[in-house]
Design an enzyme around this catalytic site. Structure first.
Site, PDB file in Angstrom:
ATOM      1  N   LYS A 184       0.853  -1.197   0.000  1.00  0.00           N
ATOM      2  CA  LYS A 184       0.000   0.000   0.000  1.00  0.00           C
ATOM      3  C   LYS A 184       0.882   1.238   0.000  1.00  0.00           C
ATOM      4  O   LYS A 184       1.572   1.520   0.977  1.00  0.00           O
ATOM      5  CB  LYS A 184      -0.919   0.045   1.219  1.00  0.00           C
ATOM      6  CG  LYS A 184      -1.999   1.129   1.084  1.00  0.00           C
ATOM      7  CD  LYS A 184      -2.636   1.540   2.386  1.00  0.00           C
ATOM      8  CE  LYS A 184      -1.886   2.636   3.071  1.00  0.00           C
ATOM      9  NZ  LYS A 184      -1.916   3.963   2.350  1.00  0.00           N
ATOM     10  N   GLY A 236       7.382   4.790   8.120  1.00  0.00           N
ATOM     11  CA  GLY A 236       6.503   5.924   8.350  1.00  0.00           C
ATOM     12  C   GLY A 236       6.707   6.496   9.740  1.00  0.00           C
ATOM     13  O   GLY A 236       7.776   6.373  10.326  1.00  0.00           O
ATOM     14  N   SER A 237       5.670   7.091  10.272  1.00  0.00           N
ATOM     15  CA  SER A 237       5.786   7.797  11.541  1.00  0.00           C
ATOM     16  C   SER A 237       5.874   6.838  12.712  1.00  0.00           C
ATOM     17  O   SER A 237       5.375   5.705  12.666  1.00  0.00           O
ATOM     18  CB  SER A 237       4.576   8.721  11.733  1.00  0.00           C
ATOM     19  OG  SER A 237       3.416   7.968  12.016  1.00  0.00           O
ATOM     20  N   GLY A 241       3.778   3.415  13.669  1.00  0.00           N
ATOM     21  CA  GLY A 241       4.568   2.223  13.952  1.00  0.00           C
ATOM     22  C   GLY A 241       4.195   1.591  15.279  1.00  0.00           C
ATOM     23  O   GLY A 241       4.087   0.358  15.398  1.00  0.00           O
ATOM     24  N   GLU A 258      10.513   0.867  10.226  1.00  0.00           N
ATOM     25  CA  GLU A 258      11.499   1.941  10.062  1.00  0.00           C
ATOM     26  C   GLU A 258      10.743   3.242  10.243  1.00  0.00           C
ATOM     27  O   GLU A 258       9.926   3.619   9.417  1.00  0.00           O
ATOM     28  CB  GLU A 258      12.157   1.830   8.685  1.00  0.00           C
ATOM     29  CG  GLU A 258      13.426   2.650   8.550  1.00  0.00           C
ATOM     30  CD  GLU A 258      13.167   3.999   7.906  1.00  0.00           C
ATOM     31  OE1 GLU A 258      13.083   4.992   8.671  1.00  0.00           O
ATOM     32  OE2 GLU A 258      13.039   4.058   6.682  1.00  0.00           O
ATOM     33  N   CYS A 292      13.558  10.661   6.904  1.00  0.00           N
ATOM     34  CA  CYS A 292      13.545  10.189   8.290  1.00  0.00           C
ATOM     35  C   CYS A 292      14.934  10.232   8.916  1.00  0.00           C
ATOM     36  O   CYS A 292      15.072  10.417  10.131  1.00  0.00           O
ATOM     37  CB  CYS A 292      12.975   8.778   8.359  1.00  0.00           C
ATOM     38  SG  CYS A 292      13.696   7.643   7.172  1.00  0.00           S
ATOM     39  N   GLU A 389      10.475  15.528  15.585  1.00  0.00           N
ATOM     40  CA  GLU A 389      10.775  15.410  14.157  1.00  0.00           C
ATOM     41  C   GLU A 389       9.866  16.364  13.385  1.00  0.00           C
ATOM     42  O   GLU A 389       8.648  16.210  13.386  1.00  0.00           O
ATOM     43  CB  GLU A 389      10.560  13.976  13.680  1.00  0.00           C
ATOM     44  CG  GLU A 389      10.937  13.774  12.225  1.00  0.00           C
ATOM     45  CD  GLU A 389      10.715  12.360  11.744  1.00  0.00           C
ATOM     46  OE1 GLU A 389      11.535  11.870  10.958  1.00  0.00           O
ATOM     47  OE2 GLU A 389       9.714  11.745  12.161  1.00  0.00           O
TER      48      GLU A 389
END
Length: 478
Positions: A184, A236-237, A241, A258, A292, A389
Site C-alpha cells: 500500500k 513511516g511515523s 509504527g 522503520e 527520516c 521530528e
C-alpha cells in the site's frame, strides 16, 4: 560591478510521462475498481493540479489482494532462486529503461526536484532490484542456515517521501526470498507504485506475486490485521509504527518498522568548513528535509560556531526554490498541505519558545505548498524544535565544547536512526561513532545510500534492517 549569474529555466519535459485520468487497484495481475467504487484524487504539490483519480481500497479489496498473493505464493516460492532472479533482473532493467519517465512522474506526484529523482532515487531503485536479484539463488549462503524458507505473504506499507525507492527497498528482498507481496503506497503519492505494477506486467511477473492497493490508513490497518498476512514491513511515523506493533502483538507476524528520526550532524573544530557546510545542506535540505534520517540537529563545536553559521547562511542564500521540474531547482515543494501545516506549527512553536529563526531569502510561488530553508540558533535540548521530528527544511543548531558533550547531546533523543561526524581525525570518527546510538553513522558525508548496506534504527526509530544481507532476514523463517 558585474551582476551575479542568472540561471535560465531548464525545465524537464512532462511529455515523457503519460498519466491516465484514472487508475484502479492492481490485484492478481489486473487493474480493477475498488469493491465499493470509492476513488480519491492525487494532486501535484508544486501546483495543486489534480494529476489523476485513483481507486480507494477497502477491507474487501485487501482480502482480495491477500488471497491473490496467497494463491501465487505456492508456485513463486517453489521456483528455483535463479528463476526468481531473472524476473528481478528484468524489472531492474525496465526501471532503467523507463527511468526518465519515472523520475518525472515522481517529481510531479511528490514535489521533490527532478535532479533528485533523476540522479538519486531512480538509480538506487534499479540498484536494489539488481542487488537482490543476485541474492535470490544464494540464500543458503546468507548466514541464516541451510535452506531458509520464505514467510508467505508480506504486507508492505510505504511513505510519501521516497515512494518508488521505499517500494524497491521492500519488494526486492521479499521477491528474492520467495515471498509474495501486497503493498500500500501513501495516499498522496500513489502513481509511481501503479506505474511499477505496469512494469511487473511488462516483466512477465506471474499474477498475484505483487499486488498494489492505493488507499488511506484504513486500508493499511486492514492489511496489518489480515490473518493470512505473515509479515508486515512499514516505513513511516513513529505513532503509526507503535499502533502497528500493538495490532500484531501475539499474532506471530514478523515485522520490520522503520520510523522517525532526529539525526545529529556533529561538526568538530578541525573539520573542513566548506565541505561540512555542503554536508549539512545535503543532510537537512535534501528532499525538503522530508527524510527520516535527515541531519536535523546540527551540533557544532563552540570555537567554530560563528564561522560555520556565517558560511552556512551564505550557502542557503544561494539555494534555488521553485518548479521541481526545473533542473536548476534545489528545493522543491512540501508534499501536502497537511505536512506544510505541521512544519509551520512546529516552527512557530520554536519561535514562541525563544529560539532564533533565520530563513533564507527567497520568493515562494503563489500556488502549491512551499517552505523556505530555515535554521534555528539559540536552541537548547529543551526546545521542541530540538526534540520533535519536523520533517521539513528546518535545522536546529546546538553547540558543544568536548567530544563527550557532543555524544551526550546527540544521544539525548527518543530517536536513533542516523548521525554524521565531521572531522579530519580518523581516530575521532571511530571513537565517537562507537558511542552514538544510531543505526547509520556517516563520516564526512551525509545521506549516502547503497543497496549493500543495512539501514534501520534504535529506540523509537524502529527495529529490523532493510538493505544488504541483513535485509533478507525479515523475509525468511530463520
Amino acid at each position: 560591478m558585474a551582476s551575479a549569474f542568472e540561471y535560465a529555466p531548464a525545465p524537464e519535459s512532462r511529455s515523457v510521462v503519460d498519466i491516465a485520468p484514472s487508475y484502479g487497484l492492481f490485484i492478481d495481475g489486473e487493474f480493477t475498481d475498488a469493491a465499493d467504487g470509492q476513488v480519491f484524487k492525487t494532486v501535484s504539490p508544486s501546483s495543486e493540479e489534480v494529476l489523476s483519480e485513483v481507486a480507494r481500497a477497502g477491507s474487501a479489496d485487501v482480502d482480495r489482494a491477500v488471497q491473490a498473493a496467497r494463491r501465487a505464493f505456492e508456485k513463486w516460492s517453489a521456483l528455483p532462486g535463479s528463476e526468481r532472479a531473472k524476473y528481478l533482473f528484468r524489472i531492474a532493467r525496465i526501471i532503467q529503461e523507463r527511468s526518465r519517465e519515472l523520475a518525472v512522474l515522481e517529481t510531479l506526484d511528490n514535489g521533490k526536484p527532478i535532479k533528485e529523482t533523476r540522479d538519486a532515487d531512480l538509480p538506487l531503485v534499479a540498484a536494489h532490484f539488481f542487488y537482490y536479484a543476485g541474492w535470490a539463488d544464494k540464500l543458503d549462503h546468507a548466514g541464516y542456515g541451510a535452506n531458509p524458507r520464505p514467510l508467505g505473504v508480506a504486507g508492505q506499507i510505504i511513505p510519501w517521501n521516497f515512494p518508488l525507492l521505499m517500494l524497491a527497498w521492500k519488494i526486492a528482498p521479499a521477491l528474492a526470498t520467495g515471498n509474495t507481496v501486497v503493498l500500500k503506497p501513501a495516499e498522496t503519492t500513489p502513481l509511481s507504485a501503479l506505474f511499477f505494477a505496469d512494469i511487473c506486467r511488462q516483466a512477465g511477473l506471474p499474477k498475484g506475486v505483487v499486488n498494489i492497493l492505493t488507499g488511506y490508513g484504513d486500508a493499511g490497518s486492514a492489511l496489518v490485521e489480515h490473518p493470512d498476512v505473515n509479515k508486515i514491513a512499514f516505513t513511516g511515523s513513529t505513532a503509526v509504527g507503535k499502533a502497528i506493533a500493538r495490532q500484531i502483538a501475539g499474532t506471530g507476524k514478523k515485522a520490520t518498522l522503520e520510523l522517525g528520526g532526529k539525526g545529529a550532524n556533529i561538526v568538530f573544530d578541525d573539520a573542513p568548513v566548506d565541505q561540512a557546510v555542503e554536508g549539512i545542506v545535503t543532510g537537512i535540505f535534501f528532499n525538503q528535509g522530508q527524510v527520516c534520517c535527515a541531519g536535523s540537529r546540527l551540533l557544532v563545536q563552540e570555537s567554530i560556531e560563528d564561522e560555520l553559521l556565517d558560511s552556512l547562511k551564505r550557502r542557503l542564500s544561494t539555494l534555488r526554490l521553485g518548479d521541481p521540474l526545473d533542473k536548476n531547482t534545489d528545493i522543491g515543494a512540501i508534499n501536502s498541505e497537511e505536512q506544510l501545516s505541521r512544519i509551520t506549527a512546529l516552527v512557530e512553536t520554536g519561535e514562541a519558545e525563544g529560539a532564533n529563526r533565520w530563513s533564507a531569502p527567497c520568493e515562494l510561488p503563489s500556488a502549491g505548498y512551499w517552505f523556505a530553508p530555515t535554521l534555528f540558533t539559540g536552541v537548547t535540548q529543551a526546545h521542541t524544535v530540538a526534540r520533535d521530528e519536523i520533517f521539513g527544511p528546518v535545522l536546529s543548531v546546538l553547540s558543544f565544547r568536548t567530544p563527550d558533550e557532543a555524544v551526550a547531546k546527540a544521544n539525548n533523543s527518543q530517536y536513533g536512526l542516523s548521525a554524521g561526524i565531521w572531522t579530519e581525525k580518523g581516530s575521532r570518527i571511530l571513537a565517537v561513532a562507537n558511542k552514538l546510538r544510531a543505526g547509520v553513522v556517516w563520516a564526512n558525508t551525509f545521506n549516502k545510500f547503497d543497496p549493500t548496506s543495512p539501514f534501520g534504527g534504535y529506540k523509537e526509530s524502529g527495529f529490523g534492517r532493510e538493505g544488504g544481507r541483513h535485509g533478507l532476514e525479515g523475509y525468511l523463517d530463520v
